[in-house]
Design a protein around this motif. Structure first.
Motif, short mmCIF file in Angstrom:
data_model
loop_
_atom_site.label_atom_id
_atom_site.label_comp_id
_atom_site.label_asym_id
_atom_site.label_seq_id
_atom_site.Cartn_x
_atom_site.Cartn_y
_atom_site.Cartn_z
N PRO A 1 78.68 66.45 40.93
CA PRO A 1 79.59 65.53 40.25
C PRO A 1 78.95 64.15 40.11
O PRO A 1 78.03 63.81 40.86
CB PRO A 1 80.80 65.47 41.18
N GLU A 2 79.42 63.39 39.16
CA GLU A 2 78.91 62.03 38.99
C GLU A 2 79.61 61.10 39.98
O GLU A 2 80.82 61.10 40.11
CB GLU A 2 79.16 61.54 37.56
N PRO A 3 78.83 60.28 40.72
CA PRO A 3 79.44 59.36 41.69
C PRO A 3 80.21 58.23 41.01
O PRO A 3 79.97 57.98 39.82
CB PRO A 3 78.21 58.83 42.46
N PRO A 4 81.12 57.63 41.78
CA PRO A 4 81.37 57.82 43.22
C PRO A 4 82.13 59.12 43.49
O PRO A 4 82.97 59.54 42.68
CB PRO A 4 82.20 56.60 43.59
N VAL A 5 81.85 59.71 44.65
CA VAL A 5 82.41 61.01 45.00
C VAL A 5 82.92 60.99 46.44
O VAL A 5 82.21 60.55 47.35
CB VAL A 5 81.35 62.12 44.85
N ALA A 6 84.14 61.49 46.65
CA ALA A 6 84.69 61.61 48.00
C ALA A 6 83.96 62.72 48.76
O ALA A 6 83.69 63.79 48.22
CB ALA A 6 86.18 61.93 47.93
N GLN A 7 83.67 62.45 50.04
CA GLN A 7 82.98 63.41 50.89
C GLN A 7 83.74 63.60 52.19
O GLN A 7 84.61 62.80 52.54
CB GLN A 7 81.55 62.93 51.18
N GLU A 8 83.37 64.67 52.93
CA GLU A 8 84.00 64.92 54.22
C GLU A 8 83.75 63.74 55.15
O GLU A 8 82.67 63.15 55.15
CB GLU A 8 83.42 66.19 54.85
N GLY A 9 84.76 63.40 55.95
CA GLY A 9 84.61 62.32 56.91
C GLY A 9 84.91 60.94 56.35
O GLY A 9 84.41 59.93 56.84
N TYR B 1 90.00 56.25 48.72
CA TYR B 1 88.84 56.65 47.92
C TYR B 1 88.73 55.90 46.60
O TYR B 1 87.76 56.10 45.86
CB TYR B 1 88.90 58.16 47.65
N GLY B 2 89.70 55.10 46.27
CA GLY B 2 89.62 54.34 45.02
C GLY B 2 89.46 55.24 43.82
O GLY B 2 90.20 56.20 43.62
N ASP B 3 88.42 54.96 43.00
CA ASP B 3 88.20 55.76 41.79
C ASP B 3 87.19 56.88 42.01
O ASP B 3 86.68 57.47 41.05
CB ASP B 3 87.71 54.85 40.65
N ALA B 4 86.90 57.21 43.28
CA ALA B 4 85.94 58.28 43.57
C ALA B 4 86.51 59.64 43.18
O ALA B 4 87.72 59.87 43.21
CB ALA B 4 85.58 58.28 45.06
N VAL B 5 85.62 60.57 42.82
CA VAL B 5 86.02 61.94 42.48
C VAL B 5 86.60 62.60 43.72
O VAL B 5 85.97 62.64 44.78
CB VAL B 5 84.80 62.75 41.98
N GLN B 6 87.82 63.13 43.59
CA GLN B 6 88.49 63.81 44.68
C GLN B 6 88.66 65.29 44.35
O GLN B 6 88.38 65.70 43.22
CB GLN B 6 89.84 63.14 44.95
N PRO B 7 89.10 66.12 45.31
CA PRO B 7 89.19 67.55 45.06
C PRO B 7 89.96 67.93 43.80
O PRO B 7 89.54 68.85 43.08
CB PRO B 7 89.90 68.08 46.32
N LYS B 8 91.06 67.26 43.50
CA LYS B 8 91.83 67.59 42.31
C LYS B 8 91.00 67.40 41.03
O LYS B 8 91.25 68.06 40.01
CB LYS B 8 93.10 66.75 42.25
N ASP B 9 90.05 66.50 41.09
CA ASP B 9 89.16 66.27 39.95
C ASP B 9 87.97 67.22 39.98
O ASP B 9 87.51 67.69 38.93
CB ASP B 9 88.62 64.83 39.97
N TYR B 10 87.48 67.51 41.18
CA TYR B 10 86.23 68.25 41.30
C TYR B 10 86.40 69.76 41.14
O TYR B 10 85.54 70.43 40.55
CB TYR B 10 85.59 67.95 42.67
N LEU B 11 87.48 70.33 41.68
CA LEU B 11 87.63 71.79 41.67
C LEU B 11 87.60 72.40 40.27
O LEU B 11 86.92 73.42 40.06
CB LEU B 11 88.90 72.20 42.42
N PRO B 12 88.30 71.85 39.26
CA PRO B 12 88.19 72.43 37.91
C PRO B 12 86.75 72.44 37.40
O PRO B 12 86.31 73.41 36.77
CB PRO B 12 89.09 71.53 37.06
N PHE B 13 86.02 71.36 37.68
CA PHE B 13 84.61 71.27 37.29
C PHE B 13 83.79 72.32 38.03
O PHE B 13 82.94 73.02 37.44
CB PHE B 13 84.11 69.86 37.60
#
Length: 494
Positions: A47-55, A141-153
Motif C-alpha cells: 500500500p502507499e504510505p502512510p500505513v497503519a501497522q501492528e503495534g 492513525y490520522g489519514d494512514a491506510v487502515q484495514p478497512k481501506d487495505y483489505l479490498p486492495f
C-alpha cells in the motif's frame, strides 16, 4: 430387543466392512503417484504510505515491496483430477479473518478450484500493513491506510494472482530437500530466579541461559515446468521475518532472498517464504551482538541482507543436489481438518488483574496509543473469563491443512507455535521429510502457544494475555497433526 440388535449386526456389518474397504481403497488411490500440474504467480500487495501497522505504528516510507506469492497444485491421472492445493505466502504480520474474507471474494469470481483447499500464511513481518481492526482509537492513525481501506486492495491483488496461478497451471515436476542456515535464535532469556523475558538483557549477573532450542533446518521445495526450468520454490524455516525495523513498509529479509534468487534464476521465479514453528525464535541473536555486527559491516551488509545471504546460500547448496531427483509423478493428497483444541483457562487472579486495569483505564478521559493497545488486550482477558464462567470458553477451533506431496508431509497451524512443539512433530512424523508452517489459515487472533517451562517462567509470549491455548492445547495439536500425517504416510513394518 436382542434379536433386533442381532439382525442389525447381520445386515449392517457387511456394509460397514464394505465401506471401510472402499475408504481404504480411495485413500490408497489418492496417495498413488499422479501427474503434477503446477501454476505460480506473484502479486504486489504494497500500500502507499502512510500505513497503519501492528503495534500502533505508522509506516511513512517504502523500503521494499511486499508481495503475495501463490502456488497452485493439482494431481491428475489422465483427465481425472485427484486433488488440489493453493498455497499463498503473504508478506504480512498476521492474518486473522483474512482467509475467510478472501475465500468469499474468490468464490464470487469462480476461480474453478475447491475454495476450501486454499491456505494463506504470513511471514510475520511487522513492517507491513495491518489487516485487522485494532483495539486502538482509529483517530490515532490520522489519514494512514487502515484495514478497512487495505483489505479490498489486498483481496483484489491476491485474487488476480490466485486466478493467474490457477489458470496457467501446466504439467511440471518437483524436487525436495533439506538445507541449513543460521537465521533463527531463541529469544527467551532465562534468569537464575526462575523468570524469563523475551529479548531480556543477557549482560546481567542474574542471567542464567537461553530458554530453548534453535532449529537451523531449511526445507526447500523446487517446482519446474515441462522443460525443467525452475518455476517456483517454497522455503520454510523456524524464524519469523523480524530483522528489519522502523516506520517503513518492507518484506524484511524475504525481499533480499527473492532479489538474490531472481538474479540467479530470472525475475519470474515465484518465491514462497514460510515460517516453521518459531513462537520463541527471532533472527536477532541475544548475545555476541557486537561480534555479529562487526562481521556484517565487514561484509558490507545490514542484518536483513545478511539473513537473506545465509538463506540463499542454503538454497544454492541444496538446489543442484535435488535437481538429480526431479519427479513428474508424485502423490498429492490434501486434507483439511477442523480441530477443536483445549482453550487456555483464565484464572480468577488473571481476570481480577485485567478487570482492575480496564477499570483504571476507562476512568481516563484521554488515552494514548499504548493505553488503547493495553486496554484492548486486557479487555479480551475479561471477555474470555466471563465466557468461561458461562461454559462458552472451553475449546479453540482451528483449521489445519495437511498435505502429502511426494515423500514430503506439509502441515499448517495458525499460531506462533513454540519451536519445541514443531520438534516433537518432526521427530515422530512417519514422513521422510516434514514441513511445518505456522501463522496459516487463522480464523481470528490465535496468539502464541508456549511450552510448560515458558508458562512457569512467565514473560511476554507465555502469558494468558497472548495465549488462546496453552501447553495442553499444544500437545493436542501435536497429536492431531501426527494422526493426519499418519493417514497419508501409513507406518511401515520394520
Amino acid at each position: 430387543m436382542k434379536a433386533a440388535c442381532a439382525r442389525c449386526i447381520v445386515v449392517c456389518f457387511p456394509l460397514v466392512i464394505a465401506a471401510c474397504v472402499l475408504s481404504l481403497a480411495l485413500a490408497f488411490s489418492s496417495a498413488s503417484a499422479a501427474e503434477l500440474w503446477i501454476g505460480a504467480a506473484t502479486a504486489d500487495i504494497t500500500p502507499e504510505p502512510p500505513v497503519a501497522q501492528e503495534g500502533v505504528n505508522i509506516a511513512t516510507t517504502i523500503r521494499d515491496r511486499c508481495t503475495a506469492n501463490v502456488l497452485a497444485l493439482e494431481s491428475r491421472q489422465g483427465e481425472r483430477v485427484l486433488d488440489q492445493a493453493v498455497l499463498v505466502s503473504c508478506d504480512l504480520c498476521i492474518l486473522p479473518g483474512v482467509q475467510e474474507g478472501f475465500r468469499q471474494y474468490l468464490a464470487a469470481r469462480q476461480p474453478g478450484f475447491d475454495i476450501n483447499k486454499l491456505s494463506l500464511a504470513a511471514i510475520h513481518t511487522h513492517t507491513s500493513a495491518m489487516v485487522l481492526k485494532s483495539p486502538y482509537n482509529d483517530k490515532d492513525y490520522g489519514d494512514a491506510v487502515q484495514p478497512k481501506d487495505y483489505l479490498p486492495f489486498l483481496y483484489q491483488r491476491m485474487g488476480d494472482a490466485v486466478t493467474k496461478a490457477w489458470a496457467t497451471r501446466a504439467a511440471g515436476a518437483i524436487a525436495w530437500g533439506l538445507g541449513h542456515a543460521v537465521v533463527g535464535h531463541n529469544r527467551r532469556v532465562a534468569y537464575r530466579d526462575g523468570t524469563a523475558q523475551m529479548h531480556g538483557n543477557t549482560n546481567d549477573p542474574k542471567f542464567s541461559h537461553i530458554e530453548g532450542y534453535e532449529d537451523h533446518a531449511v526445507d526447500i521445495l523446487c517446482f519446474y515446468d515441462a522443460q525443467r526450468r525452475l518455476k517456483a520454490t517454497a522455503i520454510t524455516m523456524a524464524c519469523t521475518a523480524q530483522a528489519a525495523g522502523g516506520p517503513v513498509i518492507s518484506a524484511d529479509f524475504w525481499h533480499g532472498v527473492r532479489e538474490l534468487l531472481h538474479q540467479r534464476h530470472g525475475p519470474e521465479l515465484c518465491v514462497l517464504g514460510f515460517v516453521a514453528p518459531a513462537g520463541d525464535q527471532t533472527p536477532r541473536p541475544q548475545f555476541r551482538k557486537e561480534a555479529e555486527s562487526r562481521m556484517e559491516r565487514l561484509r558490507g551488509l545490514d542484518h536483513t541482507r545478511e539473513m537473506a545471504r545465509r538463506i540463499v546460500a542454503a538454497f544454492d547448496d541444496v538446489a543442484p543436489l535435488i535437481a538429480k531427483d526431479v519427479r513428474t509423478e508424485v502423490p498429492l493428497v490434501h486434507l483439511v481438518r477442523q480441530v477443536e483444541l483445549p482453550a487456555r483457562i483464565v484464572t480468577t487472579a488473571e481476570y481480577e488483574s485485567a478487570r482492575k486495569i480496564c477499570d483504571e483505564m476507562d476512568a481516563n478521559k484521554v488515552k494514548g496509543h499504548q493505553e488503547w493497545y493495553w486496554r484492548g488486550y486486557q479487555g479480551l482477558i475479561v471477555e474470555r473469563y466471563l465466557a468461561q464462567q458461562k461454559g462458552q470458553w472451553k475449546t479453540f477451533p482451528i483449521e489445519m491443512h495437511v498435505l502429502r506431496l511426494g515423500d514430503v508431509a506439509i502441515a499448517t497451524n495458525p499460531f506462533e507455535l513454540f519451536l519445541d512443539y514443531g520438534v516433537q512433530i518432526q521427530a515422530r512424523s512417519e514422513a521422510p521429510q516434514t514441513i511445518l508452517i505456522e501463522l496459516a489459515s487463522p480464523a481470528g487472533y490465535a496468539g502464541y502457544v508456549p511450552t510448560p517451562r515458558a508458562v512457569q517462567a512467565g514473560g511476554y509470549s507465555a502469558e494468558v494475555l497472548v495465549n488462546m491455548i496453552g501447553p495442553e492445547g499444544g500437545q493436542t495439536l501435536i497429536e492431531r497433526t501426527l494422526e493426519a500425517i499418519g493417514e497419508l504416510f501409513p507406518k511401515q513394518p520394520k
